[in-house]
Motif scaffolding. Structure first.
Motif, PDB file in Angstrom:
ATOM      1  N   UNK A 130       0.832  -1.209   0.000  1.00  0.00           N
ATOM      2  CA  UNK A 130       0.000   0.000   0.000  1.00  0.00           C
ATOM      3  C   UNK A 130       0.866   1.259   0.000  1.00  0.00           C
ATOM      4  N   UNK A 131       2.066   1.170   0.567  1.00  0.00           N
ATOM      5  CA  UNK A 131       2.975   2.316   0.506  1.00  0.00           C
ATOM      6  C   UNK A 131       3.342   2.631  -0.937  1.00  0.00           C
ATOM      7  N   UNK A 132       3.660   1.589  -1.706  1.00  0.00           N
ATOM      8  CA  UNK A 132       4.028   1.788  -3.111  1.00  0.00           C
ATOM      9  C   UNK A 132       2.820   2.286  -3.909  1.00  0.00           C
ATOM     10  N   UNK A 133       1.661   1.661  -3.672  1.00  0.00           N
ATOM     11  CA  UNK A 133       0.442   2.115  -4.378  1.00  0.00           C
ATOM     12  C   UNK A 133       0.162   3.574  -4.008  1.00  0.00           C
ATOM     13  N   UNK A 134       0.359   3.915  -2.721  1.00  0.00           N
ATOM     14  CA  UNK A 134       0.125   5.279  -2.267  1.00  0.00           C
ATOM     15  C   UNK A 134       1.045   6.253  -2.980  1.00  0.00           C
ATOM     16  N   UNK A 135       2.292   5.860  -3.142  1.00  0.00           N
ATOM     17  CA  UNK A 135       3.256   6.711  -3.841  1.00  0.00           C
ATOM     18  C   UNK A 135       2.787   6.966  -5.276  1.00  0.00           C
ATOM     19  N   UNK A 136       2.366   5.893  -5.948  1.00  0.00           N
ATOM     20  CA  UNK A 136       1.901   6.039  -7.331  1.00  0.00           C
ATOM     21  C   UNK A 136       0.614   6.875  -7.373  1.00  0.00           C
ATOM     22  N   UNK A 137      -0.265   6.653  -6.429  1.00  0.00           N
ATOM     23  CA  UNK A 137      -1.545   7.371  -6.361  1.00  0.00           C
ATOM     24  C   UNK A 137      -1.295   8.871  -6.219  1.00  0.00           C
ATOM     25  N   UNK A 138      -0.326   9.210  -5.349  1.00  0.00           N
ATOM     26  CA  UNK A 138      -0.009  10.631  -5.154  1.00  0.00           C
ATOM     27  C   UNK A 138       0.500  11.254  -6.451  1.00  0.00           C
ATOM     28  N   UNK A 139       1.386  10.533  -7.107  1.00  0.00           N
ATOM     29  CA  UNK A 139       1.992  11.066  -8.341  1.00  0.00           C
ATOM     30  C   UNK A 139       0.981  11.236  -9.448  1.00  0.00           C
ATOM     31  N   UNK A 140       0.173  10.199  -9.646  1.00  0.00           N
ATOM     32  CA  UNK A 140      -0.672  10.152 -10.843  1.00  0.00           C
ATOM     33  C   UNK A 140      -1.997  10.866 -10.608  1.00  0.00           C
ATOM     34  N   UNK A 141      -2.567  10.676  -9.420  1.00  0.00           N
ATOM     35  CA  UNK A 141      -3.942  11.122  -9.204  1.00  0.00           C
ATOM     36  C   UNK A 141      -4.026  12.411  -8.399  1.00  0.00           C
ATOM     37  N   UNK A 142      -3.239  12.502  -7.333  1.00  0.00           N
ATOM     38  CA  UNK A 142      -3.400  13.648  -6.427  1.00  0.00           C
ATOM     39  C   UNK A 142      -2.638  14.864  -6.931  1.00  0.00           C
ATOM     40  N   UNK A 143      -1.441  14.651  -7.443  1.00  0.00           N
ATOM     41  CA  UNK A 143      -0.581  15.785  -7.768  1.00  0.00           C
ATOM     42  C   UNK A 143      -1.198  16.767  -8.767  1.00  0.00           C
ATOM     43  N   UNK A 144      -1.887  16.264  -9.784  1.00  0.00           N
ATOM     44  CA  UNK A 144      -2.443  17.238 -10.742  1.00  0.00           C
ATOM     45  C   UNK A 144      -3.582  18.084 -10.180  1.00  0.00           C
ATOM     46  N   UNK A 145      -4.097  17.729  -9.015  1.00  0.00           N
ATOM     47  CA  UNK A 145      -5.280  18.462  -8.529  1.00  0.00           C
ATOM     48  C   UNK A 145      -5.024  19.189  -7.212  1.00  0.00           C
ATOM     49  N   UNK A 146      -3.754  19.510  -6.934  1.00  0.00           N
ATOM     50  CA  UNK A 146      -3.465  20.315  -5.753  1.00  0.00           C
ATOM     51  C   UNK A 146      -4.264  21.605  -5.795  1.00  0.00           C
ATOM     52  N   UNK A 147      -4.832  22.001  -4.687  1.00  0.00           N
ATOM     53  CA  UNK A 147      -5.442  23.322  -4.610  1.00  0.00           C
ATOM     54  C   UNK A 147      -6.907  23.367  -4.989  1.00  0.00           C
ATOM     55  N   UNK A 148      -7.460  22.307  -5.524  1.00  0.00           N
ATOM     56  CA  UNK A 148      -8.876  22.351  -5.897  1.00  0.00           C
ATOM     57  C   UNK A 148      -9.633  21.203  -5.233  1.00  0.00           C
ATOM     58  N   UNK A 149     -10.427  21.524  -4.237  1.00  0.00           N
ATOM     59  CA  UNK A 149     -11.117  20.469  -3.490  1.00  0.00           C
ATOM     60  C   UNK A 149     -12.095  19.697  -4.363  1.00  0.00           C
ATOM     61  N   UNK A 150     -12.815  20.416  -5.210  1.00  0.00           N
ATOM     62  CA  UNK A 150     -13.821  19.738  -6.030  1.00  0.00           C
ATOM     63  C   UNK A 150     -13.152  18.692  -6.917  1.00  0.00           C
ATOM     64  N   UNK A 151     -12.060  19.113  -7.581  1.00  0.00           N
ATOM     65  CA  UNK A 151     -11.344  18.163  -8.443  1.00  0.00           C
ATOM     66  C   UNK A 151     -10.795  17.004  -7.623  1.00  0.00           C
ATOM     67  N   UNK A 152     -10.290  17.319  -6.409  1.00  0.00           N
ATOM     68  CA  UNK A 152      -9.735  16.243  -5.581  1.00  0.00           C
ATOM     69  C   UNK A 152     -10.787  15.197  -5.274  1.00  0.00           C
ATOM     70  N   UNK A 153     -11.988  15.664  -4.925  1.00  0.00           N
ATOM     71  CA  UNK A 153     -13.045  14.717  -4.580  1.00  0.00           C
ATOM     72  C   UNK A 153     -13.372  13.854  -5.794  1.00  0.00           C
ATOM     73  N   UNK A 154     -13.587  14.503  -6.925  1.00  0.00           N
ATOM     74  CA  UNK A 154     -13.955  13.751  -8.129  1.00  0.00           C
ATOM     75  C   UNK A 154     -12.865  12.752  -8.502  1.00  0.00           C
ATOM     76  N   UNK A 155     -11.635  13.250  -8.540  1.00  0.00           N
ATOM     77  CA  UNK A 155     -10.550  12.418  -9.039  1.00  0.00           C
ATOM     78  C   UNK A 155     -10.214  11.287  -8.067  1.00  0.00           C
ATOM     79  N   UNK A 156     -10.230  11.582  -6.755  1.00  0.00           N
ATOM     80  CA  UNK A 156      -9.859  10.509  -5.825  1.00  0.00           C
ATOM     81  C   UNK A 156     -10.985   9.485  -5.697  1.00  0.00           C
ATOM     82  N   UNK A 157     -12.240   9.908  -5.858  1.00  0.00           N
ATOM     83  CA  UNK A 157     -13.314   8.914  -5.894  1.00  0.00           C
ATOM     84  C   UNK A 157     -13.128   8.018  -7.113  1.00  0.00           C
ATOM     85  N   UNK A 158     -12.731   8.637  -8.230  1.00  0.00           N
ATOM     86  CA  UNK A 158     -12.419   7.846  -9.418  1.00  0.00           C
ATOM     87  C   UNK A 158     -11.318   6.838  -9.131  1.00  0.00           C
TER      88      UNK A 158
END
Ligand SMILES: Nc1ncnc2c1ncn2[C@@H]1O[C@H](COP(=O)(O)OP(=O)(O)OP(=O)(O)O)[C@@H](O)[C@H]1O
Ligand SMILES: [Mg+2]
Lengths: 240, 343
Positions: free
Chosen positions: B126-154
């Motif tokens: 899960x640490x490795x998956x978390x690292x990839x998740x941060x890079x691919x999914x979370x990083x592009x949506x810093x600063x926007x809560x709405x996008x974060x919710x949509x993208x992380x639910x995805x």
């Protein structure tokens, strides 16, 4: 004269869709105190934050000892030796005074001699060393913020209104400490509204108006010329 | 750390009300335990429920701890966190099945070794998956809560579907290793061994996290970053790197929580983490965003309340924690132990 420690050349900074800095050109000589003066809202704080990298310059150049800062992120600018005292002091309230100081020293623990020097300059830091910084008074927080910048030797200090809202006795504590820093040959760029403080510490002065430096010269020249002060800042040392 | 000042500081005395308001969150746990005692009446049932409430609370804390720091540091809302719990559970259980010779053997050492290996595998995974998740999914949506919710639910949905693909769509049942079964009797109450172990592990993790956050420089950087990230940068630390480290650690802890939860429930499903997220968000919110101590106390309150109410009024159990959240937010709108944010 040797190369300035810091050079700004036509620096333009936008915040959101506002044009705040419209081409700031400024030299900060090595081993001297340069005062950045000007009315409220002319862009003094924005200038310091842009030098630190907290706002990105849209155009123009910032050179630290000749090195272009454009590609350098905030943390690396700090690592290059810029000590920063922000306008809002930037204290970590949930951390103790000691912990705030630990974070301010990147090259290992705080040097004991330096700590004693800071304690002598700012006695409340010693008293409240182990208490939460959030409980300090406004003046004590300002002391901590400055002490943090002085926790290590820096190439350049950026200090934003260190005497804002402080009682006269604390102002003279600040001036005393900054004088000692100056006596050690530090290079300082300092924003100050209090002209008597500016006069006490400043070697050079730069006056801003509407996002640009409109006058630069010796502090003595500015303080000797009330008409110039009146024209540049709408007030004079005497009236202050 | 440097030596104490050589003259004694003078502190103004805190008034009684100040002290009480500082200590109040800590007092809520014993207060709830006492209320539970009075409401339940039977001491043996009360003790059993208290231990299982604490066990549940500890596991929720482990799952929630990373999330609260991730939110506090970078203002990132991560709904995908639930997937790390499920992934940890599936990875851990796979390892346990693979080591079934060890888990079935009547040997404490082999049992414990199997569980530790399962935990290690789950946390690394899960640490490795978390690292990839941060890079691919979370990083592009810093600063926007709405996008974060949509993208992380995805991201959550994708990871859950991945579990279905790898491990199948059916739930998987498991048995605890021999050594973790059974209960010890204490007076008239039977206390499950595994629950006691969960309490001990949870406490150990809380103490370790506190030590790291209070006694190490990296911990100080994390705490300072939660309060004023800009100033941490201006002192020369790369907040993004710190954040990535915390994200990975938080994901690994979610994986650990997943394994512990799997051994607790003895059944795993791809949606198990998602189901926990409601309680986890309640814990993070009532604790105060970014506060580890707050999350710890919040998790214990949620676990205890859930168990007491399920015993007293099963129908109310689901909404009791919503009620708890409402009450705490009326009392302290920022949560019990809010972190003082800059500006
Ligand atoms: N975050 C921000 N968003 C929008 N505008 C801003 C922001 N920060 C500053 N400004 C604007 O930029 C201009 C310059 O602000 P700045 O703080 O640099 O002035 P200053 O010279 O430091 O003023 P003061 O003497 O009051 O501290 C002001 O008009 C201010 O309203
Ligand atoms: Mg300003």
């Amino acid at each position: 004269m040797s190369e300035p420690i810091l050079q700004l050349d036509g620096v333009v900074t936008d915040i959101g869709r506002y044009h705040i800095l419209k081409g700031v050109t400024l030299d900060v000589p090595r081993g001297q105190v340069t005062m950045l003066l000007g009315r409220n809202g002319v862009g003094k704080t924005t200038t310091l934050r842009t030098i630190m990298g907290l706002w990105r310059a849209k155009a123009g150049r910032i050179l630290l000892e000749g090195q272009d800062m454009a590609p350098v992120p905030v943390s690396s600018r700090a690592a290059l030796g810029i000590g920063f005292v922000p306008e809002d002091m930037g204290i970590f309230s949930d951390l103790t005074v000691e912990e705030n100081m630990i974070l301010a020293t990147r090259s290992g623990p705080l040097d004991p001699a330096r700590r004693d020097w800071l304690f002598a300059a700012f006695p409340p830091l010693r008293t409240f060393w182990r208490s939460e910084a959030g409980n300090l008074s406004g003046g004590q927080k300002q002391m901590l913020s400055i002490a943090r910048a002085m926790a290590e030797e820096r190439r350049l200090y950026l200090i934003d209104e260190p005497t804002k809202g402080l009682a006269p006795a604390i102002v003279s504590t600040m001036v005393g400490a900054l004088r000692e820093l100056k006596a050690q040959g530090a290079s300082i760029l300092m924003v100050e509204q209090n002209l008597s403080v500016a006069r006490a510490l400043g070697d050079r002065a730069a006056v801003m108006d509407d996002g640009a430096v409109v006058w630069a010269g010796a502090m003595a020249e500015l303080s000797a010329d009330p008409a110039l002060q009146e024209r540049l800042m709408g007030l004079s040392v005497e009236a202050h | 750390m440097s030596a104490a000042p050589d003259h004694s500081p003078t502190f103004s005395r805190l008034s009684l009300t100040d002290r009480l308001s500082l200590a109040a969150p800590y007092l809520l746990v014993p207060v709830l335990v006492v209320i539970g005692f009075l409401a339940i009446g039977a001491p043996s049932s009360w003790l059993t429920l208290t231990v299982s409430g604490l066990a549940m609370g500890m596991m929720i804390f482990i799952m929630a701890s990373g999330l609260t720091l991730v939110f506090g540091l970078m203002d990132v809302i991560n709904f995908g966190h639930g997937a790390f719990i499920s992934l940890g559970a599936f990875m851990g259980v796979s390892v346990l099945f693979w080591l079934s010779a060890w888990t079935d053997a009547p040997s404490l050492v082999l049992n414990v070794a199997a569980v530790l290996l399962a935990i290690l595998a789950a946390m690394v995974f899960t640490g490795v998956i978390g690292w990839a998740f941060e890079r691919v999914i979370v990083r592009p949506v810093y600063g926007s809560h709405l996008k974060q919710i949509l993208v992380t639910v995805g991201g959550l949905i994708v990871l859950e579907q991945a579990i279905h693909v790898i491990w199948g769509a059916e739930e998987i049942y498991l048995n605890r290793p021999e050594a973790l079964r059974g209960s010890i009797t204490f007076g008239a109450s039977a206390l499950e061994r595994y629950r006691i172990l969960a309490v001990v592990v949870g406490l150990a993790i809380f103490v370790a996290m506190r030590l790291v956050l209070r006694r190490t420089k990296i911990g100080l950087i994390v705490r300072a970053g939660v309060q004023n990230g800009e100033m941490v940068e201006a002192l020369g630390y790369r907040l993004k790197l710190v954040f990535i480290g915390v994200f990975i650690a938080g994901s690994a802890l979610a994986g650990l929580g997943g394994v512990m939860w799997a051994l607790y429930e003895q059944v795993i499903t791809a949606g198990m983490g998602e189901n926990m997220m409601i309680l986890i968000f309640i814990v993070v919110i009532i604790g105060g965003l970014g506060s580890i101590e707050g999350a710890f106390i919040g998790a214990l309150l949620v676990g205890l309340l859930q168990n007491y109410v399920a015993f007293l009024e099963p129908k109310v159990a689901l909404i009791s924690n919503i009620g708890l959240m409402t009450a705490i937010l009326l009392w302290r709108p920022q949560g019990m132990m809010p972190v003082v944010k800059a500006k």
